[in-house]
Design an enzyme around this catalytic site. Structure first.
Site, PDB file in Angstrom:
ATOM      1  CB  SER A 245      27.543   8.670   9.539  1.00  0.00           C
ATOM      2  OG  SER A 245      28.687   8.339  10.301  1.00  0.00           O
ATOM      3  CE  LYS A 246      21.767   6.440  15.695  1.00  0.00           C
ATOM      4  NZ  LYS A 246      20.749   5.423  15.449  1.00  0.00           N
ATOM      5  NE  ARG A 247      29.759   3.965  11.438  1.00  0.00           N
ATOM      6  CZ  ARG A 247      30.715   4.261  10.557  1.00  0.00           C
ATOM      7  NH1 ARG A 247      31.959   4.374  10.948  1.00  0.00           N
ATOM      8  NH2 ARG A 247      30.426   4.412   9.297  1.00  0.00           N
TER       9      ARG A 247
END
Ligand code: GLU
Length: 469
Positions: A245-247
């Site tokens: 994910s982006k995180r």
């Protein structure tokens, strides 16, 4: 009926081109190309609040960068609203869809009561017409949604191209909302109309959509539309075993472009992440198309491995044409404050690319030639012994009138070493320090050749002068 293979990628333009979407696009593209079929690009933009033109551009640019050329499209769902309306009207007329006037509060109360009775929350079909059933009076001022009248009995079964046979009982499935109160149809409905109209034969997508497929299959059946095959590709997990994910680091395809990965490396790495051909780790786009099959799509989750990606990229950097890499590197050199002449940059790349995993690393390395070299005084004092100074002087004098290809520099070095009775390392390190400001560079003859004669002569003279001072 034609048995042409038709696949599609149908991203929602709500951010960037995600690595998972890119991988699905690669599979869809490769499958279509393998079968001489058609690959379609469709933009699923009915989530109007979250869709942006920037995201559409990122999808189009990302696919183009990866070389996943669509034969048809991009088609935009928001430009097909009339078509969806026509289909919905037909479904309302035949009874496979109906209007539901429940307010959000009413739905919440319904679910609350179901939970209190220990039931799984679901829509109780209170607005679904049935023979002899009296529907509630239509309330004022409540814009209705339109729901799909899902079959009440039986089961949905399909033979997933990745996961194998899957069966879901219809009593597990709610009557899906297919048109929102604002009149915009929902994903699970549009996707069916589109796949039908676009004559899609094979749907590859992420396995977060597995739960949507039973609804879609039922809607296909209600429309008497031919059913495509479905293949649900497992998620990509990050180093930590969590969904990428982006995180958790870069998930955008274009971020990899900007970091200096080559598109052929990304296609190879992403294709291998979830599909295999024997033990082949490195394969060309042509081999991918020739070999691609659904039998070797991997059922288990894939693990993102940055080290392996770097290794694959290094392989493609080494294989790539230096003039092409120079074109890619040019703006990165400029961004680092350098100016490079294309042929010179290509030669620098040829010398340095073996040791670099990305174009960004290569640009950093190449800057050796495109910025002023500052030689640390202590480094110079330590690495240029007095005994070598006469040879360095001599080298500078002869260099001033010498030709300056790598071979010329090599011959000149040999001659100077012979005259002064020295061995290569005795002069190579001092030369590197004086010219490049460091003890390690690629081979000294090639490095000096690329610095250019004037720069080399000047650097030696300045360095020796500084030592004498
Ligand atoms: N628009 C969906 C998504 O971006 C794609 C669904 C599909 O491929 O059917 O996840």
């Amino acid at each position: 009926m034609s048995n042409e293979v038709r696949t599609r990628i149908a991203p929602s333009p709500t951010g960037f081109l995600h690595l998972g979407t890119a991988r699905t696009a690669i599979f869809s593209w490769a499958f279509a190309r393998h079968h001489g079929g058609t690959f379609v690009l469709r933009i699923e933009d009915t989530d109007v609040a979250r869709s942006t033109p920037e995201a559409v551009a990122a999808i189009v640019d990302g696919l183009a960068w990866l070389g996943l050329d669509a034969d048809e499209g991009p088609f935009f769902q928001m430009q097909r609203l009339d078509r969806y309306r026509t289909v919905v009207d037909g479904m309302l007329a035949t009874g496979s869809a109906y209007r539901c006037y429940c307010t959000p509060d009413e739905l919440e109360a319904m679910r609350e009561a179901q939970r209190a009775r220990g039931e799984k929350p679901h829509y109780d079909r209170r607005w679904r017409p049935a023979p002899g059933k009296a529907l509630p009076p239509i309330p004022d001022g409540v814009p209705p949604v339109i729901r799909f009248a899902n079959p009440l009995d039986g089961a949905v079964t399909w033979d997933d191209l990745v996961k194998g046979p899957i069966t879901i009982a219809n009593h597990e499935i709610d009557d899906l909302i297919i048109v929102r109160p604002d009149g915009v149809p929902t994903y699970n409905f549009c996707v069916v109309v589109d796949d039908w109209d676009m004559r899609i034969t094979h749907v590859f997508r992420g396995d977060e959509h597995v739960n949507n497929t039973p609804w879609q299959i039922n809607i296909f059946a209600a429309l008497a539309a031919p059913l495509p095959r479905f293949g649900h590709v497992p998620v990509i997990l990050g180093d930590d075993g969590q969904k990428l994910s982006k995180r958790r680091g870069a998930v955008s395809v274009l971020a990899y472009r900007d970091d200096g990965y080559l598109p052929e490396a990304m296609v190879n790495y992403l294709a291998r992440l979830g599909w295999s051909h024997g033990d082949a780790e490195l394969f060309s786009r042509e081999q991918l198309v020739q070999w691609f099959d659904t039998a070797h799509l991997v059922k288990s989750a894939a693990h993102w491995d940055p080290k392996k990606l770097a290794w694959v990229n290094n392989h493609y950097l080494k294989a790539a044409d230096d003039a092409r890499l120079a074109t890619l590197l040019q703006p990165m050199i400029e961004a680092r404050g350098g100016t490079a002449e294309p042929a010179h940059l290509a030669a620098v790349i040829g010398l340095m690319k073996d040791r670099c995993d990305t174009l960004a690393e290569l640009a950093d390395a190449a800057m050796l030639f495109y910025r002023a070299v500052v030689v640390d005084a202590a480094l110079r004092a330590e690495n240029v012994p007095a005994a070598i100074v006469p040879a360095l002087d001599d080298f500078a004098v002869r260099a001033a009138t010498s030709a300056w290809t790598r071979a010329d520099v090599a011959a000149l070095l040999k001659a100077v070493l012979a005259t002064h009775g020295l061995k290569m390392p005795q002069i190579a390190v001092p030369l590197r320090v004086l010219v490049a400001g460091r003890k390690e560079t690629p081979s000294v003859d090639a490095t000096l050749a690329l610095f250019g004669r004037e720069r080399v002569v000047q650097a030696i003279r300045d360095g020796l002068e500084a030592l004498r001072a």
